[in-house]
Design a protein around this motif. Structure first.
Motif: not given
Length: 184
Positions: A88-91, A106-109, A114-122
């Motif tokens: 997250k810090e790198e992005f 745009s790609q980093a955003f 996607e990372l935040q969504t994946l964390t919530a789904l997990e």
């Protein structure tokens, strides 16, 4: 650089507090009282982890398997949170960069979302597994594979593993799901 380290440290500590709070809220009342007693008796700041030991009939000390399992789950969860925080810090650094192109930002955003969504789904899958009667669950997903570690007091079976696989696929999509049981 100093401010970023402090921010990462603060976020890591806050996430640890959240994880421990959720764990405390979801444990039965009898275990809460025992946990409070253990915390007050083990208040030292040693760098070595304390192990719960019991004496068996012959007077030999044995390490509690449940405590070891708890430590493994906590360690894995913290490692996963650390990796995610670093990503997250790198992005965020790329997004905030003055030298990055619009496409890179745009790609980093997109990757950050996607990372935040994946964390919530997990977290959703972990909650579903716990609500199914298991003590604890740890879900680690990447682009094509999901690793699920389940702590259980009951004996595991193929049917139980299949049920967990179906739960994970219903939330995370059709990915390879690997289930590992850790019994008490």
């Amino acid at each position: 650089m100093k401010m970023k380290r402090q921010t990462i440290w603060l976020l890591t500590m806050l996430s640890l507090v959240v994880v421990l709070s959720v764990y405390y809220v979801t444990t039965p009342d009898q275990m809460k009282t025992a946990g409070i007693m253990n915390m007050t008796s083990n208040n030292s700041l040693d760098s070595t982890p304390s192990k719960d030991t019991n004496k068996n009939d012959e007077g030999k000390e044995t390490t509690s398997k449940e405590e070891t399992t708890n430590e493994v789950f906590l360690k894995q969860r913290m490692e996963q949170e650390d990796k995610r925080a670093q990503l997250k810090e790198e992005f965020q650094t790329t997004i905030d960069s003055a030298t990055a192109s619009a496409e890179e930002k745009s790609q980093a955003f997109t990757s950050l979302k996607e990372l935040q969504t994946l964390t919530a789904l997990e977290a959703d899958v972990e909650t579903m597994i716990k609500e199914s009667g298991y003590k604890d669950a740890l879900v680690r997903a990447d682009s094509n594979e999901v690793n699920v570690s389940v702590k259980s007091t009951k004996k595991h079976s193929k049917a139980a593993a299949n049920e967990i696989i179906q739960m994970a696929r219903s939330v995370l999509g059709e990915k390879l799901v690997i289930v590992t049981f850790q019994t008490k």
